[in-house]
Design a protein around this motif. Structure first.
Motif, short mmCIF file in Angstrom:
data_model
loop_
_atom_site.label_atom_id
_atom_site.label_comp_id
_atom_site.label_asym_id
_atom_site.label_seq_id
_atom_site.Cartn_x
_atom_site.Cartn_y
_atom_site.Cartn_z
N GLY A 2 53.47 38.03 47.92
CA GLY A 2 53.34 38.96 49.03
C GLY A 2 53.52 38.26 50.37
N ARG A 176 52.80 42.58 37.44
CA ARG A 176 52.14 43.45 36.47
C ARG A 176 51.92 42.72 35.15
NH1 ARG A 176 52.35 48.38 33.92
NH2 ARG A 176 53.96 47.50 32.62
N LYS A 179 49.25 40.09 35.39
CA LYS A 179 47.92 40.69 35.34
C LYS A 179 47.56 41.12 33.92
CE LYS A 179 47.36 42.73 39.91
NZ LYS A 179 47.46 44.05 40.55
N ALA A 180 48.54 41.72 33.23
CA ALA A 180 48.26 42.20 31.87
C ALA A 180 47.91 41.02 30.97
CB ALA A 180 49.46 42.95 31.32
N GLU A 182 46.77 38.08 31.95
CA GLU A 182 45.50 37.50 32.39
C GLU A 182 44.34 38.29 31.80
OE1 GLU A 182 46.41 35.16 36.56
OE2 GLU A 182 45.69 37.21 36.66
N SER A 183 44.54 39.60 31.64
CA SER A 183 43.50 40.41 31.02
C SER A 183 43.30 40.01 29.56
CB SER A 183 43.87 41.90 31.06
OG SER A 183 44.00 42.32 32.38
N GLY A 185 43.27 36.98 28.65
CA GLY A 185 42.69 35.63 28.64
C GLY A 185 43.68 34.52 28.96
N TYR B 12 45.87 45.80 50.38
CA TYR B 12 47.04 45.06 49.88
C TYR B 12 47.80 44.49 51.06
CZ TYR B 12 46.67 47.04 45.16
OH TYR B 12 46.26 47.37 43.92
N ASN B 13 48.35 43.29 50.89
CA ASN B 13 49.20 42.65 51.90
C ASN B 13 48.55 42.63 53.28
OD1 ASN B 13 51.25 42.40 49.96
ND2 ASN B 13 51.90 44.51 50.37
N GLN B 51 41.09 47.64 38.38
CA GLN B 51 41.44 46.22 38.28
C GLN B 51 40.37 45.32 38.90
OE1 GLN B 51 45.57 45.32 39.38
NE2 GLN B 51 46.06 47.38 38.70
N ASN B 54 37.61 43.58 35.99
CA ASN B 54 37.70 42.26 35.36
C ASN B 54 38.27 41.23 36.34
OD1 ASN B 54 40.39 42.89 35.35
ND2 ASN B 54 40.75 42.35 33.23
N LEU B 56 40.74 41.07 38.26
CA LEU B 56 42.17 40.83 38.48
C LEU B 56 42.45 40.99 39.96
CD1 LEU B 56 44.08 42.68 35.66
CD2 LEU B 56 43.97 40.24 36.08
N LEU B 57 41.76 41.94 40.57
CA LEU B 57 41.79 42.08 42.02
C LEU B 57 40.40 41.77 42.52
CD1 LEU B 57 43.80 45.41 42.50
CD2 LEU B 57 44.63 43.08 42.74
N LYS B 81 37.36 33.86 32.95
CA LYS B 81 37.83 34.07 31.59
C LYS B 81 36.78 34.80 30.76
CE LYS B 81 40.68 31.50 28.41
NZ LYS B 81 41.47 30.29 28.24
N ARG B 84 36.74 38.34 31.56
CA ARG B 84 37.89 39.08 31.04
C ARG B 84 37.79 39.32 29.54
NH1 ARG B 84 42.03 36.40 35.23
NH2 ARG B 84 41.21 37.61 36.96
N LEU B 89 40.82 45.20 29.66
CA LEU B 89 41.58 46.13 30.51
C LEU B 89 42.95 46.38 29.88
CD1 LEU B 89 41.74 47.61 33.29
CD2 LEU B 89 42.82 45.58 34.15
N PHE B 91 46.43 48.00 30.56
CA PHE B 91 47.24 48.50 31.66
C PHE B 91 48.03 49.74 31.28
CE2 PHE B 91 46.31 44.80 33.91
CZ PHE B 91 46.66 45.06 35.21
N GLN B 92 48.51 50.41 32.32
CA GLN B 92 49.43 51.52 32.10
C GLN B 92 50.70 50.97 31.44
OE1 GLN B 92 49.88 53.53 35.74
NE2 GLN B 92 50.91 55.28 34.86
#
Ligand code: ADP
Ligand code: MG
Lengths: 266, 286
Positions: A2, A176, A179-180, A182-183, A185, B12-13, B51, B54, B56-57, B81, B84, B89, B91-92
């Motif tokens: 970013g 994405r 992140k997935a 990392e979820s 582990g 964000y950003n 997010q 866990n 992630l954000l 870890k 998590r 989680l 994701f979509q």
């Protein structure tokens, strides 16, 4: 990712944003040539004033430009160190341990830094104010004359615009997938050699799968709508040069001529 | 320990021209051991919200409390870890995260990352496969050559194999056929009722919310607009209409019947009960 600002389009509203992309590309090329003419500090001063003026007109912030410089910082420091070790002309200025720093070492480095800064300022004036799609239209038009010597202008433009179109998507997709995983582990930043290899694999494989999928989808969508590379196509957006575009070209040419004159004088 | 957001914002950003406030001063408690639906329009911040669970954000401001841990803005949380592993989680469109050569290996990837031995991970993977309804014949197949729905199951099994205490699913049934949707939702329902897992589901499907969930959180423009239990939420369609949500068919049916002079009790919660009730009333009149 970013924080990566070099080459990014900034959706603002300014006279520079509204200019014809062809004029902006040509202007940038003229200015870049001007930078490479050894016209001394006065010349660089003039170019700096022009570039800074354009940046102000384009409503860009200088912080944005400086941020774009950041990735090159390490390279410049490296260059400075090399120059200090290698260049032994000019008066010696001071001594650090076993190394004597000469005047020319500093000046040579400064020269390169200034040139780089100017180049980034000028290219940013183009990339930050021109939509990627307008840019490719401009490139296509500028390459048109070379079609006579079999330069595939349209194909090149289409290639560039597709690549540009997918860069944000792929960056997003990468984030994405990171992140997935990392979820699940995965630690993308540290770990043993084997874990790191797994981490990279878990990113690369899905990224390739999705990139190929996207490419196939796009190819199908284009074919379904009758796209064929060689065919004549009309354009939705027709570029038109206005008074300000010619003014820009005249100014840039004048700067380039000035630089050549300055370098002859000295 | 409930899951709680305390004045959480997420930007964000930040500090660039692309700055975007996705969550704004969110204070919210989510019940433990229940199934909570998170609904709201696209872009309302649902994915951003989940997010945080866990880490992630990380919050730009405020703090998140989850499973006796506190994730605070400005501090880098340690031992991410383990968090998590406890908060799974999904994701979509999770099918895009598959990468191993075989289905079994891909599902065992999660547990292995959390230090489970090879055999133990395979065992967990087989259990997870069974849960999502993938037979043993899938074990040695490449996940990349499965159908969309099957891939989705593999991906969800990959998280279930980690045996998380909290399961978070971002639109888990988007793009599945009605039958696949039904199977997924009843799986989550079972996981909650039988193993007591806390489950959070981001969804757009009001029918599923009504049938399988206990609580509802409505997000709107980065803020939780409403949090209530499903019974209250769907008591009648007025609340839904206020929020521009199309209520489940059964609720609309009940409303229409009431408008036309029938009495329908609140207990009626599925089509069969409604049919019986109607039959009784019609008989009484006729
Ligand atoms: N990685 C990101 N970078 C910048 N903006 C984002 C990012 N992810 C989401 N957003 C923005 O934040 C807002 C909320 O997004 P999201 O949480 O994905 O909403 P939802 O899941 O409810 O559709 C949207 O306006 C979206 O454009
Ligand atoms: Mg979302």
């Amino acid at each position: 990712m970013g924080n990566f600002t070099l080459g990014r389009y900034l959706p603002l509203d300014s006279p520079i944003h509204r200019m014809d992309p062809r004029a902006k590309i040509m202007g940038m090329l003229l200015m870049l040539i001007a930078i490479f003419i050894p016209s001394g500090w006065i010349g660089y001063g003039i170019i700096f004033v022009c570039a800074a003026g354009t940046i102000l007109l384009a409503k860009l912030q200088f912080g944005f430009i400086l941020k774009s410089m950041r990735p090159m910082m390490i390279m410049m420091i490296f260059l400075f160190i090399i120059n200090c070790l290698v260049i032994h002309t000019g008066e010696p200025l001071f001594v650090i341990g076993p190394v004597i720093i000469y005047r020319d070492a500093i000046f040579q480095t400064l020269y390169i830094v200034v040139r780089l800064l100017l180049m980034i300022m000028i290219t940013t004036c183009l990339t930050a104010t021109t939509k990627p799609l307008d840019m490719t239209l401009g490139i296509e038009d500028l390459l048109k004359p070379f079609e006579k010597i079999h330069v595939p202008a349209h194909e090149i433009a289409m290639l560039i615009s597709i690549a540009l179109r997918f860069i944000p998507d792929l960056i997003e997709e990468t984030q994405r997938i990171i992140k997935a995983q990392e979820s699940r582990g995965v630690d993308m930043k540290e770990g043993k050699m084997q874990e790191r290899i797994m981490a990279i694999l878990s990113l690369i494989v899905p990224l390739f799968v999705s990139a190929f999928q996207r490419a196939e989808d796009l190819a199908n969508a284009m074919e379904a709508r009758g796209y064929a590379p060689g065919e004549k196509r009309t354009r939705y957006k027709v570029l038109k040069m206005a008074g300000r575009d010619y003014t820009l070209l005249v100014c840039c040419t004048a700067v380039l001529a000035g630089m050549i004159w300055l370098s002859r004088m000295s | 320990m409930p899951i709680a957001f305390e004045h959480v914002s997420h930007i964000y950003n930040d500090g660039t021209p692309y700055r975007h406030v996705a969550l704004e001063d969110v204070s919210l408690e989510l019940a433990e051991g229940k199934i909570t639906a998170i609904i709201g329009q696209t872009g309302s911040g649902k994915s951003t919200l989940v997010q945080h669970l866990n880490a992630l954000l990380l919050p730009s401001a405020g703090k998140v409390l989850i499973l006796d841990r506190t994730i605070e803005a400005g501090s880098q949380p340690k031992q991410l870890k383990s968090l998590r592993g406890q908060v799974g989680l999904v994701f979509q469109f999770p099918e895009y995260q598959l990468f191993e050569e075989t289905v079994l290996k891909d599902i065992a990837f999660g547990p292995k990352n959390f230090g489970v031995s090879e055999e133990e991970a395979a065992k967990k993977a087989r259990t997870a496969m069974q849960m999502v309804g993938l037979g043993p014949e899938f074990e040695e197949r490449s996940p990349l050559e499965l159908s969309g729905g099957q891939k989705r199951r593999v991906a969800i099994a990959g998280i279930l194999a980690m045996d998380p205490a909290v399961l978070v699913l971002d639109e888990p049934t988007a793009g599945l056929d009605p039958q696949g949707t039904e199977q997924m939702m009843s799986l989550f329902h079972r996981l909650n009722r039988e193993s007591g897992k806390t489950i959070l589901i981001v969804t757009h499907d009001m029918e599923q919310v009504y049938r399988y969930c206990d609580e509802v959180v409505v997000m709107e423009q980065g803020k939780p607009k409403l949090r209530t239990d499903v019974q209250t939420f769907f008591h009648d369609s007025s609340l839904c209409r206020e929020l521009n949500i199309l209520p489940p068919a059964l609720i609309r049916m009940k409303d229409m019947l009431r408008e036309n002079g029938f009495t329908v009790s609140d207990e009626v919660s599925d089509v069969n009960m409604l049919a019986k009730e109607l039959a009784r009333q019609v008989k009484r009149h006729g």
